[in-house]
Design an enzyme around this catalytic site. Structure first.
Site, short mmCIF file in Angstrom:
data_model
loop_
_atom_site.label_atom_id
_atom_site.label_comp_id
_atom_site.label_asym_id
_atom_site.label_seq_id
_atom_site.Cartn_x
_atom_site.Cartn_y
_atom_site.Cartn_z
N HIS A 33 0.88 -1.18 0.00
CA HIS A 33 0.00 0.00 0.00
C HIS A 33 0.91 1.22 0.00
CE1 HIS A 33 -3.56 -2.42 1.81
NE2 HIS A 33 -3.62 -2.37 0.50
N GLU B 195 1.83 4.00 2.72
CA GLU B 195 2.35 3.60 4.03
C GLU B 195 3.87 3.74 4.04
OE1 GLU B 195 0.41 -0.25 4.50
OE2 GLU B 195 -1.55 0.68 4.37
N HIS C 27 2.70 -3.74 6.57
CA HIS C 27 1.83 -2.58 6.36
C HIS C 27 1.98 -1.62 7.56
CE1 HIS C 27 -0.99 -4.40 3.25
NE2 HIS C 27 -0.20 -5.42 3.57
N GLU D 280 1.13 -4.59 10.94
CA GLU D 280 0.69 -3.19 10.86
C GLU D 280 1.60 -2.45 11.84
OE1 GLU D 280 -1.65 -1.66 9.13
OE2 GLU D 280 -2.89 -3.26 8.33
#
Lengths: 306, 99
Positions: free
Chosen positions: A66, A69, A193, A267
């Protein structure tokens, strides 16, 4: 690469130049593999860290699927340097790299990353076009062939979670699929991520526990404990669907379905104030603490061959 | 270049399932052009959403009308982007003599 500023965000060209320099500095340890070209024709590169002459069992790490990020691509750069620094110095890590190869894809979505630098800092998806729609891009973390198109992804091309017209429709995804399939000996796959401070394992598209849930849960606990030991950053862990939300067609559900038992997604750090705009001063601490979790997973993979 | 002047990022606290459902309703309102950085999932999990300036009033009224608490996580996205850009330029300038 000693003078590279790891505490700053960098463009795609700068990161690609860094990769070339790292390879030049450590030709016996690092090589650069081109695994494909993006929708807009950019090269997709993976760094291979290896101390052997033939393909060994391997660990895969990717950052930046992504594109917005940014702390993940920046952490990927830091990991690359860290690998070259710690090999031969840190006994645990040296043992890992003496036995296994590591593949590191620092910019997994190059078109999206370039777009975040040139046009829209908030861009998440690829830059592929959809016939009949004015909207651009597919969420590359909904485009994998695992529960593809089920609940937990959008069929609307304008959505940030658009799954694409078919599984692997995105060349950025297909390139990894082909590489992983052809390699055949990837034993751990870690997709990174930001943000939310989570360590997640399969599944995302169904509530049923993964067959290896108990082991993955134990390993997650050990990894987040190691991570927290540096700065006290607390991560939650668990399956994707139970810990955050239902997500179909996601990366690690596909890798797990391919028999890669140690499939995880991170994350990274969330300060509660910045989200994707994490200040550059946070890059190194974020990468440092994440590295400890990665080491835990890599060491477990080394010690639990399958 | 996309301009984010006046965009805010709100951190929404959904205390119970009814709040989560209400925020999901917001997610479906395409004309507001909301960008969910962290979507509605379960009670207690923070929800972060970037709200364009023109939608700010509507979103805040919606949340307050349904007694859903929120705080402004980022006051002006463009200000942060400008700072980020300045930092990158400064970092490049610093790196040049060394390279």
């Amino acid at each position: 690469t000693d003078t590279f500023n790891y505490a700053a965000y960098h463009t795609l060209d700068e990161i690609y130049k860094f990769m070339d320099t790292l390879v030049a500095e450590h030709p016996d340890l690092v090589s650069k593999i081109n695994i494909g070209k993006t929708f807009e024709g950019r090269d997709i590169f993976v760094l291979k860290f290896s101390t052997g002459v033939t393909d060994r069992p391997a660990i895969w790490i990717d950052t930046g699927i992504h594109s917005r990020e940014w702390v993940t691509q920046a952490s990927g750069v830091w990991f690359a340097k860290k690998i070259t620094q710690d090999y031969g110095q840190d006994s645990t890590f040296t043992k890992i790299l003496d036995t296994m190869d590591i593949f590191l894809e620092i910019v997994t979505n190059p078109d999206g990353f370039a777009f975040t630098h040139s046009k829209n800092r908030m861009w998440r998806k690829t830059r592929s076009t959809t016939p009949g729609s004015l909207c651009v891009g597919v969420d590359p973390n909904r485009n994998w062939d695992a529960g593809f198109g089920m609940a937990g992804a959008s069929s609307n091309p304008c959505s940030d979670t658009y799954h694409g017209k078919s599984a692997n429709s995105e060349v950025e995804v297909k390139s990894i699929v082909d590489f992983v399939t052809k390699h055949g000996k990837i034993k751990a796959f870690i997709s990174i991520h930001s943000y939310s401070q989570l360590l997640l394992y399969p599944y995302g598209y169904k509530t049923e526990p993964a067959p290896d849930q108990a082991e993955l849960d134990e390993l997650s606990k050990a990894a987040v404990t190691a991570l927290a030991s540096l700065y006290g950053t607390k991560f939650k862990y668990g399956s994707i669907i139970k810990t955050i939300y239902q997500a179909s067609g996601s990366t690690i559900d596909w890798t797990y379905s391919q028999g890669i038992k140690y499939s995880f997604t991170f994350e990274l750090r969330d300060t509660g104030r910045y989200g994707f705009l994490l200040p550059a001063s946070q890059i190194i601490p974020t990468a440092q603490e994440t590295w400890l979790a990665l080491l835990t997973i890599m060491e477990h993979t080394l010690n639990h061959p399958y | 270049k996309e301009d984010f002047v006046g965009h805010q990022v709100l951190r929404i606290s959904a205390a119970h399932e009814a709040h989560v459902q209400k925020v999901k309703e917001l997610e479906d309102l395409e004309h507001l052009q909301l960008d969910f950085w962290r979507g509605p999932t379960q009670p207690g999990s923070p929800i972060d959403v970037r709200v364009p300036f023109l939608s700010l009033q509507a979103v805040k009224v919606f949340l307050e009308a349904h007694d859903i608490s929120y705080e402004t996580m980022i006051e002006d996205v463009q200000l942060l982007l400008d700072e980020e850009q300045e930092q990158m330029v400064a970092a490049q300038t610093r790196a040049l003599p060394l390279s």
